[in-house]
Design a protein around this motif. Structure first.
Motif, PDB file in Angstrom:
ATOM      1  N   THR A 253       0.863  -1.186   0.000  1.00  0.00           N
ATOM      2  CA  THR A 253       0.000   0.000   0.000  1.00  0.00           C
ATOM      3  C   THR A 253       0.894   1.228   0.000  1.00  0.00           C
ATOM      4  O   THR A 253       2.062   1.176   0.404  1.00  0.00           O
ATOM      5  CB  THR A 253      -0.922   0.044   1.234  1.00  0.00           C
ATOM      6  N   TRP A 254       0.345   2.345  -0.444  1.00  0.00           N
ATOM      7  CA  TRP A 254       1.112   3.601  -0.493  1.00  0.00           C
ATOM      8  C   TRP A 254       0.142   4.757  -0.515  1.00  0.00           C
ATOM      9  O   TRP A 254      -0.783   4.801  -1.321  1.00  0.00           O
ATOM     10  CB  TRP A 254       1.996   3.633  -1.739  1.00  0.00           C
ATOM     11  N   GLU A 255       0.368   5.713   0.395  1.00  0.00           N
ATOM     12  CA  GLU A 255      -0.437   6.927   0.429  1.00  0.00           C
ATOM     13  C   GLU A 255       0.272   7.979  -0.439  1.00  0.00           C
ATOM     14  O   GLU A 255       1.223   8.616  -0.007  1.00  0.00           O
ATOM     15  CB  GLU A 255      -0.625   7.401   1.873  1.00  0.00           C
ATOM     16  N   ASP A 256      -0.215   8.122  -1.638  1.00  0.00           N
ATOM     17  CA  ASP A 256       0.421   8.924  -2.685  1.00  0.00           C
ATOM     18  C   ASP A 256       0.447  10.405  -2.306  1.00  0.00           C
ATOM     19  O   ASP A 256      -0.603  11.037  -2.157  1.00  0.00           O
ATOM     20  CB  ASP A 256      -0.355   8.717  -3.993  1.00  0.00           C
ATOM     21  N   PRO A 257       1.646  11.011  -2.168  1.00  0.00           N
ATOM     22  CA  PRO A 257       1.731  12.435  -1.811  1.00  0.00           C
ATOM     23  C   PRO A 257       1.370  13.356  -2.962  1.00  0.00           C
ATOM     24  O   PRO A 257       1.249  14.578  -2.763  1.00  0.00           O
ATOM     25  CB  PRO A 257       3.200  12.609  -1.411  1.00  0.00           C
ATOM     26  N   ASN A 258       1.207  12.794  -4.160  1.00  0.00           N
ATOM     27  CA  ASN A 258       0.819  13.601  -5.317  1.00  0.00           C
ATOM     28  C   ASN A 258      -0.676  13.519  -5.607  1.00  0.00           C
ATOM     29  O   ASN A 258      -1.141  14.082  -6.591  1.00  0.00           O
ATOM     30  CB  ASN A 258       1.604  13.137  -6.551  1.00  0.00           C
ATOM     31  N   HIS A 259      -1.396  12.823  -4.746  1.00  0.00           N
ATOM     32  CA  HIS A 259      -2.835  12.646  -4.946  1.00  0.00           C
ATOM     33  C   HIS A 259      -3.590  13.262  -3.776  1.00  0.00           C
ATOM     34  O   HIS A 259      -3.282  12.991  -2.610  1.00  0.00           O
ATOM     35  CB  HIS A 259      -3.173  11.159  -5.056  1.00  0.00           C
ATOM     36  N   ILE A 260      -4.572  14.105  -4.083  1.00  0.00           N
ATOM     37  CA  ILE A 260      -5.415  14.695  -3.041  1.00  0.00           C
ATOM     38  C   ILE A 260      -6.587  13.758  -2.777  1.00  0.00           C
ATOM     39  O   ILE A 260      -7.369  13.452  -3.676  1.00  0.00           O
ATOM     40  CB  ILE A 260      -5.915  16.090  -3.453  1.00  0.00           C
ATOM     41  N   ASP A 261      -6.685  13.308  -1.545  1.00  0.00           N
ATOM     42  CA  ASP A 261      -7.767  12.402  -1.173  1.00  0.00           C
ATOM     43  C   ASP A 261      -9.094  13.148  -1.202  1.00  0.00           C
ATOM     44  O   ASP A 261      -9.240  14.206  -0.585  1.00  0.00           O
ATOM     45  CB  ASP A 261      -7.505  11.820   0.224  1.00  0.00           C
ATOM     46  N   GLU A 262     -10.053  12.576  -1.906  1.00  0.00           N
ATOM     47  CA  GLU A 262     -11.342  13.271  -2.045  1.00  0.00           C
ATOM     48  C   GLU A 262     -12.113  13.306  -0.734  1.00  0.00           C
ATOM     49  O   GLU A 262     -12.961  14.183  -0.534  1.00  0.00           O
ATOM     50  CB  GLU A 262     -12.192  12.589  -3.118  1.00  0.00           C
ATOM     51  N   ALA A 263     -11.825  12.382   0.202  1.00  0.00           N
ATOM     52  CA  ALA A 263     -12.548  12.361   1.478  1.00  0.00           C
ATOM     53  C   ALA A 263     -11.997  13.382   2.464  1.00  0.00           C
ATOM     54  O   ALA A 263     -12.745  13.960   3.256  1.00  0.00           O
ATOM     55  CB  ALA A 263     -12.501  10.965   2.087  1.00  0.00           C
ATOM     56  N   THR A 264     -10.670  13.629   2.425  1.00  0.00           N
ATOM     57  CA  THR A 264     -10.054  14.524   3.407  1.00  0.00           C
ATOM     58  C   THR A 264      -9.614  15.857   2.808  1.00  0.00           C
ATOM     59  O   THR A 264      -9.401  16.817   3.543  1.00  0.00           O
ATOM     60  CB  THR A 264      -8.821  13.856   4.036  1.00  0.00           C
ATOM     61  N   GLY A 265      -9.427  15.905   1.494  1.00  0.00           N
ATOM     62  CA  GLY A 265      -8.946  17.122   0.860  1.00  0.00           C
ATOM     63  C   GLY A 265      -7.464  17.354   1.048  1.00  0.00           C
ATOM     64  O   GLY A 265      -6.958  18.441   0.775  1.00  0.00           O
TER      65      GLY A 265
END
Length: 441
Positions: A253-265
């Motif tokens: 798994t990876w929390e992409d720093p280039n992607h804005i999460d739509e749930a948290t912004g």
């Protein structure tokens, strides 16, 4: 006896015999109803009277649950998924199809290869698409074969190198074939159909050393985090001592720093997704345990989304009772509140403000957590394929076939062999045991 002491035969009529039989039957029925006689002899006790409907006619002594193999100890109460969301009827000897949709894509033709891994999909059905928001059909995220323990050799051992509580300390992983990366080569799923995940334990409960998977080193060993040239320890903030759960991460798994999460912004924090395992046992550093996910908390750490999954070991005695966050509050009252408080205050002794949360600190339920996991799994897939900017991360893999960068088994063995030899642990600064007292407004 007859007259004058002589024996006299008294005739017994059939009517008398019937009367005696009726009397005997009635007496047996009365005794059975009192619990003295039954087909399985049993005497009533207070335990039996407590709830007769819960006990069989034969009293069976209670025994503690045995440590059964994983496939027998999956005690999740997950409902069977809808066919338009997850295909769990897919044969076990073929490519799994689990994962909620995360992005709209073009529907491929029949027998097309997987859009993510490029591998052929046996029996691929072009109509097997979930319906997303607005009625738009979108394909499911396909879980790679090597992301499922069912198809993997998971006989793992750890190799400790260097000196514990020293910058030289590293924990490497090996299986029967050679060294592995715990981030890239350990499968995400232990049992995909039941949504049982592999968790890499980085920090055992009650300990303070900030150990973590090193995302920038070859083979991604576990080592102690360093900040400003010093080893990091988490402060004891009263009444919490160290970490209050077994803390670790889900591989692949990876929390992409280039992607804005739509749930948290907010963007991802550039790490594998974190897990808090709340079972009773204190795990060992480097263990890989099988967990089911109960929910998730969205910590906002310095403007980044840092998901914290709440999970429990499937072999924990509490596992049969816990399937969702509501169960945690029911059977472990106060634990969720303590978890939120811990994340809110644990950096305050370092002079930082209290942490913030999305959703007002409320935990999201199991299904939401599964969706987050699969989004971070797809992000990891794109990372190891080279479709996302690695930004200094080491994405080399030993076993993932389509990884952009590969490490041969011989090179992986050289990395482990060349690491510093182990030695006695370095003494820990006594300041680590200090208690800090924080008053929240």
């Amino acid at each position: 006896m007859g007259v004058c002491g002589k024996k006299t035969d008294i005739p017994v009529t059939g009517y008398q015999v019937m009367r005696w039989l009726v009397v005997v039957i009635i007496m047996c029925a009365v005794l059975a109803s009192c619990g003295i006689v039954s087909n399985n002899v049993r005497f009533h006790s207070p335990k039996n009277f407590a709830s007769k409907s819960r006990f069989p006619s034969r009293s069976v002594p209670w025994r503690p649950p045995a440590a059964l193999p994983l496939n027998f100890r999956i005690t999740t109460k997950l409902d069977m998924p809808e066919k338009d969301s997850i295909e769990d009827t897919w044969p076990k000897n073929k490519l799994p199809r689990v994962a909620p949709p995360v992005a709209s894509r073009t529907v491929p033709a029949a027998n097309a290869p997987c859009a993510v891994c490029g591998q052929p999909l046996p029996g691929f059905d072009p109509n097997n698409y979930a319906v997303g928001s607005g009625g738009i059909k979108q394909p499911k995220v396909h879980v790679w074969l090597w992301s499922t323990s069912e198809y993997s050799n998971l006989s793992l051992t750890t190799v400790e190198k260097g000196i514990e509580y020293n910058i030289s300390y590293h924990v490497y992983y090996k299986n029967d074939d050679g060294p592995l990366s715990p981030w890239h080569d350990i499968p995400l799923f232990a049992n995909e159909g039941n949504k049982i995940f592999n968790m890499v334990v980085e920090i055992p409960r009650w300990t303070n050393a900030k150990m973590e998977i090193s995302t920038k080193d070859a083979l991604n060993p576990i080592k102690q985090d360093i900040k400003k040239g010093r080893l990091r320890y988490t402060a004891n903030v009263y009444p919490h001592h160290g970490y209050i759960w077994n803390y670790g991460a889900l591989p692949q798994t990876w929390e992409d720093p280039n992607h804005i999460d739509e749930a948290t912004g907010c963007k991802g924090d550039n790490d594998p997704i974190d897990v808090c395992e709340i079972g009773f046992r204190v795990a060992k550093r480097g263990e890989v345990i099988q967990v089911k996910i109960l929910g998730v908390i969205a910590l906002i750490d310095e403007g980044e989304t840092d998901w914290k999954l709440i999970a429990i070991d499937v072999n924990d005695p509490m596992a049969p009772q816990l399937s969702d966050m509501s169960d945690v509050e029911k059977y472990m009252p106060g634990y969720l509140k303590a978890t939120v408080e811990w994340f809110k205050i644990y950096k305050i002794p370092d002079g930082k403000p209290e942490n913030q949360f999305a959703f007002n600190g409320d935990a999201k339920e199991r299904d939401f957590a599964h969706k987050v996991i699969m989004e971070t799994h797809e992000a990891w897939q794109n990372l190891v394929l080279g479709n996302s900017d690695a930004g200094g991360l080491n994405i080399s893999s030993v076993v993932v076939p389509n990884a952009k960068f590969k490490i041969s088994v011989s090179d992986a063995e050289k990395i482990v062999d060349n690491a510093p030899e182990p030695g006695p642990p370095q003494p820990i600064d006594p300041k680590v045991d200090l208690w800090h007292y924080v008053s929240l407004k």
